[in-house]
Scaffold this motif. Sequence first.
Motif, PDB file in Angstrom:
ATOM      1  N   ARG A 113      34.702  47.090  36.855  1.00  0.00           N
ATOM      2  CA  ARG A 113      33.558  46.422  36.225  1.00  0.00           C
ATOM      3  C   ARG A 113      32.270  46.803  36.969  1.00  0.00           C
ATOM      4  O   ARG A 113      31.252  47.124  36.358  1.00  0.00           O
ATOM      5  N   GLU A 114      32.357  46.779  38.291  1.00  0.00           N
ATOM      6  CA  GLU A 114      31.197  47.108  39.116  1.00  0.00           C
ATOM      7  C   GLU A 114      30.799  48.582  38.925  1.00  0.00           C
ATOM      8  O   GLU A 114      29.611  48.910  38.802  1.00  0.00           O
ATOM      9  N   ILE A 115      31.813  49.443  38.875  1.00  0.00           N
ATOM     10  CA  ILE A 115      31.548  50.882  38.676  1.00  0.00           C
ATOM     11  C   ILE A 115      30.959  51.131  37.286  1.00  0.00           C
ATOM     12  O   ILE A 115      30.013  51.913  37.129  1.00  0.00           O
ATOM     13  N   LYS A 120      51.537  46.490  32.490  1.00  0.00           N
ATOM     14  CA  LYS A 120      51.378  47.090  33.818  1.00  0.00           C
ATOM     15  C   LYS A 120      50.930  48.532  33.598  1.00  0.00           C
ATOM     16  O   LYS A 120      51.672  49.352  33.048  1.00  0.00           O
ATOM     17  N   VAL A 121      49.707  48.792  34.030  1.00  0.00           N
ATOM     18  CA  VAL A 121      49.062  50.075  33.724  1.00  0.00           C
ATOM     19  C   VAL A 121      48.630  50.726  35.026  1.00  0.00           C
ATOM     20  O   VAL A 121      47.991  50.068  35.861  1.00  0.00           O
ATOM     21  N   VAL A 122      48.973  51.991  35.192  1.00  0.00           N
ATOM     22  CA  VAL A 122      48.486  52.692  36.389  1.00  0.00           C
ATOM     23  C   VAL A 122      47.497  53.779  35.978  1.00  0.00           C
ATOM     24  O   VAL A 122      47.561  54.309  34.858  1.00  0.00           O
ATOM     25  N   ILE A 123      46.591  54.080  36.883  1.00  0.00           N
ATOM     26  CA  ILE A 123      45.602  55.126  36.620  1.00  0.00           C
ATOM     27  C   ILE A 123      46.251  56.476  36.914  1.00  0.00           C
ATOM     28  O   ILE A 123      46.721  56.726  38.023  1.00  0.00           O
ATOM     29  N   TYR A 177      39.084  43.032  26.077  1.00  0.00           N
ATOM     30  CA  TYR A 177      40.294  43.849  25.925  1.00  0.00           C
ATOM     31  C   TYR A 177      41.013  44.009  27.260  1.00  0.00           C
ATOM     32  O   TYR A 177      42.231  43.795  27.372  1.00  0.00           O
ATOM     33  N   MET A 178      40.271  44.351  28.300  1.00  0.00           N
ATOM     34  CA  MET A 178      40.898  44.566  29.605  1.00  0.00           C
ATOM     35  C   MET A 178      41.503  43.263  30.145  1.00  0.00           C
ATOM     36  O   MET A 178      42.574  43.268  30.751  1.00  0.00           O
ATOM     37  N   ARG A 217      43.783  42.491  38.510  1.00  0.00           N
ATOM     38  CA  ARG A 217      42.480  41.793  38.511  1.00  0.00           C
ATOM     39  C   ARG A 217      41.500  42.394  39.530  1.00  0.00           C
ATOM     40  O   ARG A 217      40.325  42.550  39.252  1.00  0.00           O
ATOM     41  N   ARG A 218      42.043  42.751  40.708  1.00  0.00           N
ATOM     42  CA  ARG A 218      41.158  43.295  41.747  1.00  0.00           C
ATOM     43  C   ARG A 218      40.594  44.650  41.303  1.00  0.00           C
ATOM     44  O   ARG A 218      39.403  44.932  41.442  1.00  0.00           O
ATOM     45  N   THR A 219      41.489  45.481  40.735  1.00  0.00           N
ATOM     46  CA  THR A 219      41.036  46.792  40.264  1.00  0.00           C
ATOM     47  C   THR A 219      40.034  46.623  39.126  1.00  0.00           C
ATOM     48  O   THR A 219      39.028  47.348  39.059  1.00  0.00           O
TER      49      THR A 219
END
Lengths: 282, 192
Positions: free
Chosen positions: A225-227, A196-199, A186-187, A218-220
């Motif tokens: 993913r790691e978190i 374009k999505v902001v937190i 999905y992501m 992609r970087r975020t």
Amino acid sequence: MKIRQHIILILPWRRRPQIPRLTRTVCRIPPFAARALPVPPPQGLSCTGEKITGTIMKLGVLFSGGKDSIFACWKAMQQEEVVCLITVVSKNPESYMFHTPNIRLAALQAEAAELPLVEVETAGEKEEELLDLKRALLAAREQYGIEGVVTGAILSIYQATRVQRVCRELDLWCFNPLWNADQEAYMEELIDAGFKVVIAGVFSCPFDASWLGREIDRRTLDELREIARKYRVTLTGEGGELETFVVDAPFFAQRIAIEEASKTYRNYNGVLRIERAGLVAK
Amino acid sequence: MILLIDLCYREDSLSRDEFVGPVERLLRRSGAPFFTRHYTAVGAPELEAADAVILCGTALMDTGYTEHPELFRWLLSFERPVLGISSGMRALAAAFGASTEPCCEIGMANVEVLAPDPLFDGQEGFPAYQLHEYAVQVPDTFVSLAASDQCVQAIRHRSLPLYGFLFHPEARNEWILERFLGLVTPVTGRSG
């Protein structure tokens, strides 16, 4: 309860050529069989024997302004006709159903999407807000003739169940195109499709204030993913760890520019409050 | 090869991701080979290729499949494992002559195991996700395996591996689907 109708005239459906659409055809099904609509008979013939190419349902999207409801809206547009967005604005910051930090900007997002918005205010008390949801869906049915409702529920049985019950009471179809979705896929699709999505909110360890306002690129996503792996939080934030705000989507005619925003943050709880925003050409 | 059957109102419908997608993902994760067809597109070649069949659920308002009982008659002679989920249970039971009765459950409900079966082995009960307006009356050739306080939740044919679950195992109870996959024996070179 106040119901505000934001009606933006929709002229340029042709601006969305990327969305495949079915042809609406008339199938003269007797009233007793109306409940089964819009089911085409299996051989592609209507009840009167004429060749049909499909039927399209008019849908309202339960809309929070975050990525899940807007992505669900996009999915719905590919199969049926989205005729309005529906927003329930909760005054209760603890509401499990409806509260999001920038819900007031749903009207701007609706304008960007050139879709009418049915906006209902609720005090946000637990079961009372379901009555307000029901009134919102009734208003959407009366004003725009919706036959069904779309939600962005992924995992929350609490939310999905309540919407399902209200839809059943009102004889409306209920669609949850992200239900039990593969969060990773999905992501990826969200980014690939050009959202374009902001937190806009963080509510869990280890998210610090620097996450507020970050775009999910992609970087975020790699960091999320790691978190998600390390801290056992959901990748999508569906567990309440994150709130998001969509500034652009493939079906937006214009994108949203955030002109002024403020951050409040304390102990892994923070909100990006968008104070001023406008629409700009894409 | 497992045949996954989509019972939704239209092929590639907006409901597909909700009712078929989660089962497809589970099969993919389990490494079980499968192919998916809409119920209107299932014929002899698909059934011949299937070592087992899973009939997926539908939205509450989606009852179009009940108007085409002739498309499910193959269930009477299909002796390999079948699992009907919610609407799929209704289609399975209807093929064996069962009628339905109103029984609306939406959300989580406790399911109590009533009879021993490999799929529920070691379980006395479990909470399960419900999304249905009707329950089935158990056909004579089936036994009740589990029930909620409202209605029968699981049935199995008396002599064949044909199962119907009213609840949705793909939400919160994937272990039951995995056990069902354990019943599937790939048969190669099947003829007639």
